[in-house]
Every structure is written in structure tokens, then in C-alpha cells.
Design an enzyme around this catalytic site. Structure first.
Site, short mmCIF file in Angstrom:
data_model
loop_
_atom_site.label_atom_id
_atom_site.label_comp_id
_atom_site.label_asym_id
_atom_site.label_seq_id
_atom_site.Cartn_x
_atom_site.Cartn_y
_atom_site.Cartn_z
CB ILE A 145 -6.29 5.48 -1.09
CG1 ILE A 145 -6.11 3.97 -0.90
CG2 ILE A 145 -5.49 6.20 -0.01
CD1 ILE A 145 -4.63 3.53 -1.01
CB SER A 146 -11.17 2.89 0.71
OG SER A 146 -11.97 3.35 -0.35
CB ALA A 147 -9.87 2.88 5.87
NE ARG B 45 -4.26 1.68 2.17
CZ ARG B 45 -4.40 2.77 2.93
NH1 ARG B 45 -3.50 3.08 3.82
NH2 ARG B 45 -5.48 3.51 2.81
#
Ligand code: SAH
Length: 225
Positions: free
Chosen positions: A71-73, A45
Site C-alpha cells: 500500500i503506498s505511503a 487506513r
């Protein structure tokens, strides 16, 4: 100071340790499959977030990726990936490539050439395409409206939206998913405009004569354009 983008081995190791801790925490907290967790464990990530946010790459939180997008968790990526219930060889439509992280997680599960990811912002699409290629992910990225740009690749086994349509999942997307396939999306309640409005995570299973709909709780995503 050297080039902040240059990878160094000690740093890579630190990232791997942080990633393992994140995956362990997700395993404790979420009811998701080991297959989903190993996909999260496999994707770097830190290579998807802006250089100045890299130290936060394995915190379980969303991060800005430019162009007013996020960007999503990691827990959200894990939950959505799990709900899609995809297998190796399945073909997946993703609407909202962003930085390409979620697409990479999906590609870990379905394999090369099976993720088709649409991104509305051309600069984000291009950057994600380059990044994914550099990291060895064979994901097809196209710039444009996710309702339309992969029509020539339909039908898909599943579709994942990482931006929130208002009022319901567009028919234009459901129509591109085969019978028995699934669509997972945040859906914005009609009349509740903006990021502060109420959104629900929804999973549709496409049936011959309609769809089955399940609600998976409150979420917060950028609006679909
Ligand atoms: N999955 C991404 C997060 C994406 S944020 C990641 O892992 O980084 C949502 C993205 O959806 C934004 O980049 C936004 O530009 C894009 N988007 C919004 N409406 C869209 C549409 N109609 N078609 C394709 N992409 C869209």
C-alpha cells in the site's frame, strides 16, 4: 488476548487522532487541495493494513499487504489523487486495487459507484472488494488486467495507475479516458528493470490529437504486469 480484529472504541479514537496528525503533517509538507486532505482524513487506513501493521497505519510510509504488494505511503496517495483533479460524479479507472485504500480515497471525492478498480491478483481483488463493501465504499472491483477489465465502462474522466508500466503509459489505458481527462501513473524507464530501477510520476492530459505530458518527480512502485 481478545480478537485482534475486533474494533474497540478507545482504539478507534486513537486512530482518529493519529490520522488527524498525519493530515496536518501532509498539509504542511505538500501542495495539495483541502478536498484531497479531507478525503485522506475520512478513510480509516488502519482498516486496510494487515492487523500486525495497524500501529503503523498513520505513519507516512508504504506497508506490505501480502502477495509481494504494498500500500503506498499516504503522501503518495495524496499527491496522485490531487493530480487527477477529479470532482464529485467523475468516473475513475484505478489500475492496481491492492488493499483498496487508494480506491476508498478516490471514492470519498467522486462518490459512490464512480470508482472502477482493477486488480491483477484475484485474492487481493476479492479481499479488497469485501473490505470496501464492509466499510461502506461503493467501489466496483474486478480481478484481471487493468488494461482490459473495464473496457465496457469506458470512457472515464480519469485513470490512476498504482503499478508501474515500462516505457510509457499503455495506449490501452489512455484510449479509455475521454478528451480533456487525465491519467496519473508511475512510469518505469525502459531497460531499468525491477524495483530499484528509475521511475517517474507522470500525468497525461488527453487531447483530441494526442496527450500533454508532465513529469512530477521520482517515485517507486511495484511493476505493472
Ligand atoms: N492502490 C493500492 C496499492 C496497490 S500496489 C492500495 O491502495 O493498496 C499495486 C497493485 O497493482 C498490486 O496489487 C498489483 O497486483 C497490481 N497490478 C499489477 N499489474 C496490474 C495490472 N496489469 N492490472 C491490474 N492490477 C495490476
Amino acid at each position: 488476548m481478545g480478537d485482534t480484529n475486533a474494533p474497540d472504541r478507545g482504539e478507534d479514537l486513537d486512530f482518529a487522532v493519529a490520522r488527524r496528525e498525519l493530515v496536518d503533517a501532509l498539509r504542511q509538507r505538500l501542495d495539495v487541495s483541502e478536498r484531497t486532505l479531507s478525503a485522506i482524513d475520512a478513510v480509516p487506513r488502519h482498516a486496510f493494513v494487515p492487523a500486525d501493521r495497524r500501529s503503523l497505519a498513520y505513519a507516512d510510509r508504504p506497508l506490505p499487504i501480502g502477495h509481494d504488494q504494498t500500500i503506498s505511503a499516504p503522501h503518495m496517495v495524496a499527491v496522485m489523487t490531487d493530480l487527477l483533479e477529479v470532482d464529485r460524479g467523475d468516473r475513475v479507472l484505478e489500475v492496481g486495487t491492492g488493499c483498496g485504500y487508494h480506491a476508498a480515497v478516490l471514492a470519498e471525492i467522486v462518490g459512490p459507484g464512480n470508482v472502477f478498480s482493477a486488480e491483477y491478483v484475484p485474492e487481493l481483488a476479492e479481499a479488497a472488494r469485501d473490505r470496501l463493501r464492509r466499510l461502506g465504499y461503493d467501489v466496483v472491483v474486478r480481478a484481471g488486467d487493468g488494461r482490459e477489465v473495464f473496457r465496457d465502462e469506458a470512457p472515464f474522466d480519469a485513470a490512476s495507475l498504482t503499478c508501474a508500466p515500462t516505457g510509457g503509459i499503455p495506449d490501452a489505458i489512455v484510449d479509455q479516458v475521454r478528451t480533456g481527462g487525465r491519467v496519473v501513473a508511475p512510469v518505469q524507464r525502459k531497460g531499468a528493470l525491477g524495483l530499484g530501477g528509475r521511475q517517474r510520476l507522470v500525468r497525461l492530459t488527453v487531447r483530441e490529437d494526442g496527450v500533454d505530458r508532465e513529469d512530477h518527480g521520482g517515485v517507486r512502485f511495484v511493476p505493472m504486469r
